[in-house]
Design an enzyme around this catalytic site. Structure first.
Site, PDB file in Angstrom:
ATOM      1  N   GLY A  11      37.707  46.409  39.962  1.00 12.31           N
ATOM      2  CA  GLY A  11      38.315  47.440  39.134  1.00 12.31           C
ATOM      3  C   GLY A  11      38.915  48.754  39.863  1.00 12.31           C
ATOM      4  O   GLY A  11      38.872  49.721  38.924  1.00 12.31           O
ATOM      5  N   ASN A  13      41.539  49.579  41.124  1.00 16.73           N
ATOM      6  CA  ASN A  13      42.757  50.031  40.706  1.00 16.73           C
ATOM      7  C   ASN A  13      42.653  50.590  39.136  1.00 16.73           C
ATOM      8  O   ASN A  13      43.539  51.612  38.973  1.00 16.73           O
ATOM      9  CB  ASN A  13      43.842  49.118  40.949  1.00 16.73           C
ATOM     10  CG  ASN A  13      44.283  48.842  42.298  1.00 16.73           C
ATOM     11  OD1 ASN A  13      45.030  49.568  42.922  1.00 16.73           O
ATOM     12  ND2 ASN A  13      43.588  47.986  43.107  1.00 16.73           N
ATOM     13  N   MET A  90      42.816  38.083  38.589  1.00 14.33           N
ATOM     14  CA  MET A  90      42.924  36.847  39.549  1.00 14.33           C
ATOM     15  C   MET A  90      43.409  35.412  38.601  1.00 14.33           C
ATOM     16  O   MET A  90      43.087  34.508  39.240  1.00 14.33           O
ATOM     17  CB  MET A  90      41.650  36.639  40.145  1.00 14.33           C
ATOM     18  CG  MET A  90      41.559  37.516  41.125  1.00 14.33           C
ATOM     19  SD  MET A  90      42.943  37.960  42.129  1.00 14.33           S
ATOM     20  CE  MET A  90      42.292  38.781  43.644  1.00 14.33           C
ATOM     21  N   LEU A  93      49.381  33.690  35.156  1.00 16.91           N
ATOM     22  CA  LEU A  93      49.730  33.350  33.691  1.00 16.91           C
ATOM     23  C   LEU A  93      50.839  32.244  33.668  1.00 16.91           C
ATOM     24  O   LEU A  93      51.488  32.088  34.705  1.00 16.91           O
ATOM     25  CB  LEU A  93      50.391  34.774  33.308  1.00 16.91           C
ATOM     26  CG  LEU A  93      49.394  36.068  33.199  1.00 16.91           C
ATOM     27  CD1 LEU A  93      50.075  37.345  33.247  1.00 16.91           C
ATOM     28  CD2 LEU A  93      48.430  35.817  32.354  1.00 16.91           C
ATOM     29  N   ASN A 107      52.514  43.883  38.797  1.00 16.61           N
ATOM     30  CA  ASN A 107      51.334  43.303  39.458  1.00 16.61           C
ATOM     31  C   ASN A 107      51.044  44.111  40.763  1.00 16.61           C
ATOM     32  O   ASN A 107      52.105  44.519  41.419  1.00 16.61           O
ATOM     33  CB  ASN A 107      51.320  41.712  39.793  1.00 16.61           C
ATOM     34  CG  ASN A 107      50.039  41.312  40.642  1.00 16.61           C
ATOM     35  OD1 ASN A 107      49.057  41.559  40.314  1.00 16.61           O
ATOM     36  ND2 ASN A 107      50.223  40.575  41.785  1.00 16.61           N
ATOM     37  N   HIS A 109      49.859  43.798  44.686  1.00 18.86           N
ATOM     38  CA  HIS A 109      49.315  42.912  45.718  1.00 18.86           C
ATOM     39  C   HIS A 109      49.299  43.354  47.096  1.00 18.86           C
ATOM     40  O   HIS A 109      50.088  43.941  47.421  1.00 18.86           O
ATOM     41  CB  HIS A 109      50.547  41.554  45.785  1.00 18.86           C
ATOM     42  CG  HIS A 109      50.283  40.582  46.891  1.00 18.86           C
ATOM     43  ND1 HIS A 109      49.266  39.486  46.357  1.00 18.86           N
ATOM     44  CD2 HIS A 109      50.375  40.368  47.939  1.00 18.86           C
ATOM     45  CE1 HIS A 109      48.966  38.765  47.190  1.00 18.86           C
ATOM     46  NE2 HIS A 109      49.881  39.025  48.462  1.00 18.86           N
ATOM     47  N   VAL A 144      54.364  32.668  41.684  1.00 22.78           N
ATOM     48  CA  VAL A 144      53.596  33.483  41.712  1.00 22.78           C
ATOM     49  C   VAL A 144      53.854  34.464  43.131  1.00 22.78           C
ATOM     50  O   VAL A 144      54.285  34.179  43.991  1.00 22.78           O
ATOM     51  CB  VAL A 144      52.294  32.564  42.320  1.00 22.78           C
ATOM     52  CG1 VAL A 144      50.930  33.496  42.802  1.00 22.78           C
ATOM     53  CG2 VAL A 144      52.080  31.737  41.097  1.00 22.78           C
ATOM     54  N   ASP A 145      53.510  35.860  42.928  1.00 19.38           N
ATOM     55  CA  ASP A 145      53.889  36.917  43.742  1.00 19.38           C
ATOM     56  C   ASP A 145      55.413  36.761  44.198  1.00 19.38           C
ATOM     57  O   ASP A 145      55.519  37.504  45.222  1.00 19.38           O
ATOM     58  CB  ASP A 145      52.888  36.753  45.010  1.00 19.38           C
ATOM     59  CG  ASP A 145      51.364  36.925  44.731  1.00 19.38           C
ATOM     60  OD1 ASP A 145      51.212  37.415  43.828  1.00 19.38           O
ATOM     61  OD2 ASP A 145      50.524  36.131  45.230  1.00 19.38           O
ATOM     62  N   GLU A 174      47.094  51.440  47.677  1.00 16.93           N
ATOM     63  CA  GLU A 174      47.273  50.723  46.391  1.00 16.93           C
ATOM     64  C   GLU A 174      47.015  52.021  45.148  1.00 16.93           C
ATOM     65  O   GLU A 174      47.659  51.828  44.195  1.00 16.93           O
ATOM     66  CB  GLU A 174      46.426  49.804  46.133  1.00 16.93           C
ATOM     67  CG  GLU A 174      46.658  48.511  46.875  1.00 16.93           C
ATOM     68  CD  GLU A 174      45.599  47.254  46.807  1.00 16.93           C
ATOM     69  OE1 GLU A 174      45.521  46.918  45.669  1.00 16.93           O
ATOM     70  OE2 GLU A 174      45.271  46.651  47.601  1.00 16.93           O
TER      71      GLU A 174
HETATM   72  C1  GAR Z   1      43.276  44.516  45.032  1.00 17.90           C
HETATM   73  O1  GAR Z   1      43.340  44.727  46.433  1.00 17.90           O
HETATM   74  C2  GAR Z   1      44.634  44.053  44.580  1.00 17.90           C
HETATM   75  O2  GAR Z   1      45.592  44.360  45.418  1.00 17.90           O
HETATM   76  C3  GAR Z   1      44.367  42.333  44.784  1.00 17.90           C
HETATM   77  O3  GAR Z   1      42.790  42.456  44.592  1.00 17.90           O
HETATM   78  C4  GAR Z   1      42.136  43.662  44.783  1.00 17.90           C
HETATM   79  C5  GAR Z   1      41.726  44.187  43.450  1.00 17.90           C
HETATM   80  O4  GAR Z   1      40.827  45.252  43.728  1.00 17.90           O
HETATM   81  N1  GAR Z   1      45.082  41.588  44.078  1.00 17.90           N
HETATM   82  C6  GAR Z   1      45.543  40.257  44.318  1.00 17.90           C
HETATM   83  O5  GAR Z   1      45.096  39.947  45.544  1.00 17.90           O
HETATM   84  C7  GAR Z   1      46.285  39.769  43.372  1.00 17.90           C
HETATM   85  N2  GAR Z   1      46.837  38.718  44.140  1.00 17.90           N
HETATM   86  P1  GAR Z   1      40.200  46.037  42.329  1.00 17.90           P
HETATM   87  O6  GAR Z   1      39.559  45.220  41.504  1.00 17.90           O
HETATM   88  O7  GAR Z   1      39.110  47.151  43.106  1.00 17.90           O
HETATM   89  O8  GAR Z   1      41.378  46.735  41.749  1.00 17.90           O
END
Ligand code: GAR
Length: 200
Positions: A11, A13, A90, A93, A107, A109, A144-145, A174
């Site tokens: 979490g 982000n 993760m 959808l 999203n 990535h 996806v992505d 990010e």
């Molecule tokens: C982040 O690096 C995000 O970009 C990635 O998971 C991490 C979550 O971190 N997302 C993906 O890989 C989606 N395909 P967080 O829970 O600390 O925000």
């Protein structure tokens, strides 16, 4: 603009978004609701710290993806959510869900899409030997992505990088990029024309 942030784990982000909101850097966006697909997500703590309403939607409690996404959709509609932010969520959808909320789901990535979609991104980046990686915020569609790219930030891959060190440098970007994009969307500064997204 009422937003929902969906998480599955750490979490960080989500934390960056909540911090930006606290500092009045989220434009017209308000974090109205947080959803975690994981009852043990560390990120749920941030919801508590910032006094935000959080809901756990554990896939284990639903017979299948259709049922899960139906519940998710009803929560979004009941709360008049205008933007759904996937921040380390993760779960993929369903097509019907993303079609229904077309251009209303974003999203983050941790790669420069369309390079390195999917999982184990930093391992694959290092194995492949690219010199630059980074992060991408994109609209979510049925691929996806693969949805239209809103914004990206570049990070140099260093000779001594491990997946963790690279991930950590990208994560810093990010945390800046995602709140910035949310702010722009809330101010109607994003124009989508097919795959091309203009940020004013
Ligand atoms: C982040 O690096 C995000 O970009 C990635 O998971 C991490 C979550 O971190 N997302 C993906 O890989 C989606 N395909 P967080 O829970 O600390 O925000």
């Amino acid at each position: 603009m009422k937003i929902a942030v969906l998480i599955s784990g750490r979490g960080s982000n989500l934390q960056a978004i909540l911090k930006a909101e606290n500092e009045k850097k989220l434009g017209n966006a308000e974090v109205f609701l947080i959803i975690s697909s994981n009852p043990n997500a560390a990120g749920l703590e941030f919801a508590k710290n910032y006094n935000k309403y959080a809901v756990v939607l554990d896939p284990k409690d639903y017979a299948n993806k259709t049922e899960y996404d139906k519940k998710l959709k009803s929560i979004m509609l009941e709360n008049d959510i205008e933007l759904i932010v996937l921040a380390g969520f993760m779960k993929v959808l369903s097509h019907s869900f993303v079609d229904y909320f077309k251009n209303k789901i974003i999203n983050i990535h941790p790669s420069l899409l369309p390079a390195f979609p999917g999982l184990n991104i930093h391992e694959r980046v290092l194995e492949y030997g690219v010199k630059y990686s980074g992060c991408t915020v994109h609209f979510v569609n049925a691929d996806v992505d693969g949805g239209p790219i809103i914004a990206q930030r570049v990070v140099e891959v260093l000779d001594g990088d491990s997946p963790d060190s690279l991930a950590a440098r990208i994560l810093i970007k990010e945390h800046i990029l995602l709140p910035e994009v949310i702010k722009k969307i809330s101010e109607n500064k994003i124009i989508v024309n097919q795959r091309r997204v203009k940020v004013n």
